[in-house]
Design a protein around this motif. Structure first.
Motif, PDB file in Angstrom:
ATOM      1  N   LEU A 123       0.839  -1.211   0.000  1.00 46.57           N
ATOM      2  CA  LEU A 123       0.000   0.000   0.000  1.00 46.57           C
ATOM      3  C   LEU A 123       0.872   1.258   0.000  1.00 46.57           C
ATOM      4  CD1 LEU A 123      -2.831   1.403   0.354  1.00 46.57           C
ATOM      5  CD2 LEU A 123      -2.401   1.296   2.822  1.00 46.57           C
ATOM      6  N   MET A 124       1.902   1.261   0.866  1.00 46.89           N
ATOM      7  CA  MET A 124       2.769   2.436   0.959  1.00 46.89           C
ATOM      8  C   MET A 124       3.581   2.633  -0.322  1.00 46.89           C
ATOM      9  SD  MET A 124       4.058   2.315   4.917  1.00 46.89           S
ATOM     10  CE  MET A 124       4.850   3.916   4.895  1.00 46.89           C
ATOM     11  N   ALA A 125       4.056   1.526  -0.891  1.00 41.27           N
ATOM     12  CA  ALA A 125       4.853   1.617  -2.121  1.00 41.27           C
ATOM     13  C   ALA A 125       4.012   2.157  -3.272  1.00 41.27           C
ATOM     14  CB  ALA A 125       5.420   0.246  -2.482  1.00 41.27           C
ATOM     15  N   LEU A 126       2.767   1.655  -3.386  1.00 38.78           N
ATOM     16  CA  LEU A 126       1.892   2.122  -4.471  1.00 38.78           C
ATOM     17  C   LEU A 126       1.504   3.590  -4.268  1.00 38.78           C
ATOM     18  CD1 LEU A 126      -0.447  -0.987  -4.986  1.00 38.78           C
ATOM     19  CD2 LEU A 126       1.403  -0.201  -6.480  1.00 38.78           C
ATOM     20  N   THR A 127       1.260   3.975  -3.004  1.00 38.96           N
ATOM     21  CA  THR A 127       0.919   5.370  -2.716  1.00 38.96           C
ATOM     22  C   THR A 127       2.099   6.282  -3.045  1.00 38.96           C
ATOM     23  OG1 THR A 127      -0.460   4.594  -0.902  1.00 38.96           O
ATOM     24  CG2 THR A 127       0.030   6.933  -0.947  1.00 38.96           C
ATOM     25  N   TYR A 128       3.296   5.840  -2.668  1.00 41.93           N
ATOM     26  CA  TYR A 128       4.507   6.620  -2.942  1.00 41.93           C
ATOM     27  C   TYR A 128       4.693   6.811  -4.461  1.00 41.93           C
ATOM     28  CZ  TYR A 128       9.520   7.559  -3.372  1.00 41.93           C
ATOM     29  OH  TYR A 128      10.738   8.087  -3.724  1.00 41.93           O
ATOM     30  N   MET A 129       4.527   5.720  -5.204  1.00 45.56           N
ATOM     31  CA  MET A 129       4.681   5.810  -6.672  1.00 45.56           C
ATOM     32  C   MET A 129       3.616   6.728  -7.275  1.00 45.56           C
ATOM     33  SD  MET A 129       5.986   2.157  -8.120  1.00 45.56           S
ATOM     34  CE  MET A 129       4.797   1.097  -7.363  1.00 45.56           C
ATOM     35  N   GLY A 130       2.383   6.616  -6.755  1.00 50.33           N
ATOM     36  CA  GLY A 130       1.302   7.498  -7.223  1.00 50.33           C
ATOM     37  C   GLY A 130       1.626   8.965  -6.929  1.00 50.33           C
ATOM     38  N   GLY A 131       2.194   9.198  -5.751  1.00 54.53           N
ATOM     39  CA  GLY A 131       2.577  10.560  -5.358  1.00 54.53           C
ATOM     40  C   GLY A 131       3.664  11.122  -6.253  1.00 54.53           C
ATOM     41  N   ILE A 132       4.617  10.284  -6.623  1.00 50.06           N
ATOM     42  CA  ILE A 132       5.695  10.725  -7.521  1.00 50.06           C
ATOM     43  C   ILE A 132       5.122  11.094  -8.892  1.00 50.06           C
ATOM     44  CG2 ILE A 132       7.748   9.946  -8.818  1.00 50.06           C
ATOM     45  CD1 ILE A 132       8.475  10.434  -5.969  1.00 50.06           C
ATOM     46  N   VAL A 133       4.249  10.234  -9.404  1.00 50.52           N
ATOM     47  CA  VAL A 133       3.644  10.499 -10.720  1.00 50.52           C
ATOM     48  C   VAL A 133       2.830  11.796 -10.672  1.00 50.52           C
ATOM     49  CG1 VAL A 133       1.952   9.667 -12.411  1.00 50.52           C
ATOM     50  CG2 VAL A 133       3.625   8.081 -11.436  1.00 50.52           C
ATOM     51  N   ALA A 134       2.033  11.958  -9.588  1.00 49.96           N
ATOM     52  CA  ALA A 134       1.208  13.173  -9.450  1.00 49.96           C
ATOM     53  C   ALA A 134       2.100  14.416  -9.398  1.00 49.96           C
ATOM     54  CB  ALA A 134       0.353  13.070  -8.192  1.00 49.96           C
ATOM     55  N   GLY A 135       3.206  14.319  -8.680  1.00 50.94           N
ATOM     56  CA  GLY A 135       4.130  15.454  -8.577  1.00 50.94           C
ATOM     57  C   GLY A 135       4.774  15.782  -9.916  1.00 50.94           C
ATOM     58  N   GLN A 136       5.173  14.751 -10.634  1.00 51.16           N
ATOM     59  CA  GLN A 136       5.799  14.964 -11.949  1.00 51.16           C
ATOM     60  C   GLN A 136       4.815  15.629 -12.902  1.00 51.16           C
ATOM     61  OE1 GLN A 136       8.914  14.612 -12.591  1.00 51.16           O
ATOM     62  NE2 GLN A 136       9.683  13.272 -10.979  1.00 51.16           N
ATOM     63  N   VAL A 137       3.557  15.220 -12.827  1.00 49.00           N
ATOM     64  CA  VAL A 137       2.535  15.807 -13.713  1.00 49.00           C
ATOM     65  C   VAL A 137       2.256  17.260 -13.300  1.00 49.00           C
ATOM     66  CG1 VAL A 137       0.083  15.696 -14.371  1.00 49.00           C
ATOM     67  CG2 VAL A 137       1.463  13.598 -14.307  1.00 49.00           C
ATOM     68  N   ARG A 138       2.161  17.496 -11.981  1.00 49.61           N
ATOM     69  CA  ARG A 138       1.851  18.846 -11.486  1.00 49.61           C
ATOM     70  C   ARG A 138       2.910  19.865 -11.902  1.00 49.61           C
ATOM     71  NH1 ARG A 138       2.139  18.545  -5.744  1.00 49.61           N
ATOM     72  NH2 ARG A 138       0.531  16.995  -5.997  1.00 49.61           N
ATOM     73  N   TYR A 139       4.181  19.462 -11.849  1.00 52.79           N
ATOM     74  CA  TYR A 139       5.267  20.415 -12.141  1.00 52.79           C
ATOM     75  C   TYR A 139       5.858  20.220 -13.543  1.00 52.79           C
ATOM     76  CZ  TYR A 139       5.023  21.302  -7.149  1.00 52.79           C
ATOM     77  OH  TYR A 139       4.588  21.632  -5.887  1.00 52.79           O
ATOM     78  N   LYS A 140       5.091  19.573 -14.407  1.00 51.03           N
ATOM     79  CA  LYS A 140       5.578  19.287 -15.760  1.00 51.03           C
ATOM     80  C   LYS A 140       5.840  20.578 -16.534  1.00 51.03           C
ATOM     81  CE  LYS A 140       4.209  16.215 -19.499  1.00 51.03           C
ATOM     82  NZ  LYS A 140       3.067  15.452 -20.021  1.00 51.03           N
TER      83      LYS A 140
END
Lengths: 140, 66
Positions: A123-140
């Motif tokens: 759960l934590m690993a998937l949340t972390y990966m989701g957070g990274i993707v969301a951050g990359q998209v937000r600051y693209k």
């Protein structure tokens, strides 16, 4: 027009080196985890000394991985550090809240199976990966 | 916070990658600063000012104060 700009690839080279180092430490730690988990049953048939050594090896490589991760994070630029911080905060929060709720479901017998720590890690690993993707998209 | 990074970069014919190399950050970071999605730290702002040979306030303007 002035094309002269200080060209330095030192930061990129250092980041690549840190990322590679983190990947190697993580791979070694994962393999040692598999060794400590399956070794006692399939390789050394429950030998206590070898099991302790395998666990110590796993612990030592885990410490190395933590140090490599810290070095990797410190070497990132400030935007990447911000993305990592936000993703880790999300993973920690979801892990804490989700993990305790999961534990409550177990101790109140609302779920039939035992709560497994591996489910929390996933759960934590998937949340972390989701957070990274969301951050990359937000600051693209 | 508004900034003139894109204009200053264009005046010097630098790409985002050129600027990112010089500042030792990723191209994504330069782009995020230019588009106002991310405000740099004071040390990075000073580094930009040194690179362009300008004062920080000639690159960054506080929107609240404008």
């Amino acid at each position: 027009m002035n094309k002269s700009i200080p060209d330095t690839n030192a930061w990129e080279a250092r980041t690549k080196k840190n990322t590679k180092s983190l990947a190697l430490w993580t791979a070694a730690w994962t393999l040692s985890m598999a060794l400590a988990t399956f070794g006692p049953k399939f390789i050394w048939q429950g030998d206590r000394l070898l099991t302790i050594l395998a666990i110590l090896l796993n612990l030592g490589l885990g410490i190395g991985m933590i140090v490599a991760n810290k070095r990797h994070l410190k070497g990132l630029d400030e935007l990447q550090q911000k993305i990592q911080l936000e993703a880790m905060a999300l993973a920690l929060g979801v892990g804490l809240v989700g993990g305790l709720s999961y534990s409550l479901l177990d101790i109140t017998n609302l779920i039939h199976s035992d709560a497994e720590i591996s489910h929390l890690v996933i759960l934590m690993a998937l949340t972390y990966m989701g957070g990274i993707v969301a951050g990359q998209v937000r600051y693209k | 916070m508004r900034n003139r990074l894109k204009v200053l970069r264009a005046e010097r014919d630098w790409t985002q990658a050129d600027l990112a190399h010089a500042l030792e950050v990723s191209r994504q970071t330069v782009n995020a600063i230019e588009t106002g999605k991310f405000d740099p730290s004071l040390p990075l702002a000073f580094k930009m000012a040194r690179l362009f040979g300008l004062a920080i306030e000639e690159i960054f303007q506080d929107e609240a104060g404008s």
